[in-house]
Scaffold this motif. Structure first.
Motif, PDB file in Angstrom:
ATOM      1  N   GLU A  55      -2.035  -6.673   3.720  1.00 22.82           N
ATOM      2  CA  GLU A  55      -3.388  -6.302   3.290  1.00 22.82           C
ATOM      3  C   GLU A  55      -3.418  -4.856   2.792  1.00 22.82           C
ATOM      4  O   GLU A  55      -4.045  -4.546   1.773  1.00 22.82           O
TER       5      GLU A  55
ATOM      6  N   SER B 176      -1.849  -4.858  -0.595  1.00 20.28           N
ATOM      7  CA  SER B 176      -2.701  -5.464  -1.623  1.00 20.28           C
ATOM      8  C   SER B 176      -3.863  -4.552  -2.009  1.00 20.28           C
ATOM      9  O   SER B 176      -4.176  -4.387  -3.191  1.00 20.28           O
ATOM     10  N   ASP B 177      -4.498  -3.929  -1.005  1.00 25.62           N
ATOM     11  CA  ASP B 177      -5.694  -3.123  -1.260  1.00 25.62           C
ATOM     12  C   ASP B 177      -5.387  -1.662  -1.566  1.00 25.62           C
ATOM     13  O   ASP B 177      -6.282  -0.910  -1.943  1.00 25.62           O
TER      14      ASP B 177
ATOM     15  N   VAL C 262      -4.917   0.753   0.427  1.00 27.76           N
ATOM     16  CA  VAL C 262      -5.867   1.561   1.199  1.00 27.76           C
ATOM     17  C   VAL C 262      -5.295   2.913   1.619  1.00 27.76           C
ATOM     18  O   VAL C 262      -6.046   3.824   1.969  1.00 27.76           O
TER      19      VAL C 262
END
Length: 486
Positions: free
Chosen positions: A266, A269-270, A272
């Motif tokens: 995640e 993908s993001d 962040v």
């Protein structure tokens, strides 16, 4: 060793010795530095011959002669050995930034947290661990995994029906299963996975000639060490590749049920974190968790159990605390652990006597610096002798004895702020997984003594012999009959 190789070594040795003495003479005539005390060394190999089969014990013995700050030479590598809390404080607090680097491990290539060299890459990797994997909130979210696995442990021991069980193996299995479920979303109890873990830890703790004597790096190839490293990392790479692909292909999971692989994918993908999280970095972080977490947790827990079996009064005290805390429940749950100060004291005392990694992971100085008044040149490797510090008689009364009571009503903790007790290190490179490891160990030990009495098979006291490596294991497993409390 081939005849040709033997002849080559015999011919080369006189030249090597001559060059060594010439270099030593020139260095000593030029150097006016106040270096730490050093034991006598041999040409080429330095003090390697003095380490024997138990390096941490040999270094502890040498420190009694040469002091708490000692400079040795392993091959061509200068190594500072710090064996006192004062020395550890200067290295890991006063000059923490200067000593925050890790030395290169030659043919070991790490892009993880524990072994990565100090810099931007390491800061990024650590921030991922601290903020997203090992935060208090995240650790608490896996409570159900820990309690499920410990319930299964209790059930398996009960099924043995008081016959002999290998408690060492069971403890290793439960810590391994907790870590694998949290990290990968599944148990890793197959023989292949255990073999990979065992071989990795053995290789990390093995001696690499090329690491200390670069001109003899070819010995690592001839001895097969280099080939074994490549083989086990290829296996781990393929294993983790399959795990990552499996997670990438599955449907989105509940936030509450995400494992570490889900979290890292995640983040990737993001974006962040503000930087690209490459697959190699994901694999390295996963390997760090699997290898470091399983071995150190199960090892420290095994030593704690062995000490309790050697000290029946301490075992009785802990069992009484567990029985009062459990209040006739089927098992002690995590919310009850704060009511068990003696349990925490037992685990602290076991860590004091048996730090999982007695020499911690090596540090390296990045510039010239003074430690306790001695000049330490840039590029010096540093070993922090956590076990010698934990057994320092000037800091601990009856330092060699197992006395859990010393930690009752005592603010000293293992989190890296009390330098007389640093089994997990301190400063920037302190182990970020302390909380995760200790809650597992507390829960396992609390429930073992809550549910069972243990009787050693064929002996009155466990054999405390050691097997050395990156971590120090018990040489012989703990074999017991587990008798349920009435």
């Amino acid at each position: 060793m081939s005849f040709t190789l033997q002849v080559f070594i015999l011919i080369s040795l006189p030249f090597v010795f001559a060059l060594y003495f010439l270099k030593s003479y020139i260095s000593s005539s030029k150097s006016q530095k106040n270096l730490p005390p050093s034991p006598p060394k041999l040409p080429l190999i330095g003090n390697l011959h003095q380490l024997g089969s138990s390096p941490y014990r040999a270094l502890q013995s040498m420190a009694r002669t040469y002091g708490p700050v000692m400079l040795i030479r392993l091959g061509s590598v200068p190594v500072l050995v710090a064996s006192s809390s004062d020395a550890a404080r200067e290295i890991l607090k006063t000059h923490d930034t200067i000593f925050a680097n890790r030395p290169s491990l030659n043919f070991f290539v790490f892009k993880d947290i524990a072994f990565a060299q100090y810099g931007e890459y390491w800061r990024q990797a650590k921030s991922i661990a601290v903020l997203h994997i090992l935060s208090n909130k995240r650790v608490q979210s896996y409570r159900y995994v820990r309690e499920e696995e410990i319930a299964l442990l209790i059930e398996n021991i009960q099924k043995a029906n008081e016959s002999v069980v290998n408690l060492s193996e069971l403890v290793n299995s439960v810590t391994n299963n907790v870590l694998c479920r949290v990290t990968l979303g599944r148990r890793c109890d197959g023989r292949q996975f255990k073999s990979m873990l065992d071989r990795t830890m053995k290789l990390l703790g093995s001696f690499s000639v090329g690491r200390y004597i670069p001109s003899l790096g070819w010995v690592d190839r001839l001895s097969g060490v280099e080939g074994k490293v490549k083989e086990v990392y290829k296996e781990f790479d393929e294993f983790l590749e399959d795990v990552i692909q499996e997670h990438a292909n599955k449907k989105k999971v509940d936030v509450e049920c995400r494992d570490v692989v889900d979290i890292l994918l995640e983040i990737q993908s993001d974006n962040v974190m503000g930087f690209p999280l490459e697959k190699d970095m994901i694999k390295a972080i996963l390997l760090d968790l699997l290898v470091g977490g399983t071995d150190t947790s199960s090892t420290s827990l095994e030593w704690a159990i062995a000490e309790l079996l050697r000290h029946p009064q301490a075992m009785k005290e802990l069992q009484q605390e567990a029985l009062v805390t459990g209040e006739r429940m089927s098992m002690i749950t995590e919310d009850k652990l704060e009511k068990m100060p003696y349990l925490k004291s037992v685990l602290k005392e076991a860590l004091r006597l048996h730090a999982p990694g007695p020499l911690l992971i090596p540090h390296e100085s990045t510039q010239d610096v003074k430690v306790l008044g001695y000049d330490i040149p840039s590029g010096t490797q540093v070993l922090i002798h956590a076990t010698a510090i934990g057994r320092d008689p000037s800091k601990w009364e009856a330092a060699e004895d197992f006395i859990p009571e010393r930690f009752l009503n005592n603010p000293i903790d293992y989190k890296g702020f009390n330098f007389e007790f640093i089994p997990f290190g301190a400063g920037r490179r302190r182990c970020p997984g302390i909380q995760f490891a200790m809650v597992v160990n507390e829960l396992v030990l609390a429930n073992l003594v809550y549910k069972f009495n243990f009787e050693l098979v064929g002996k009155e006291s466990p054999d405390m012999s050691e097997v050395n490596g990156l971590t120090v294991h018990k040489k012989y497993p703990i074999l017991v009959s587990a008798i349920p409390h009435c």
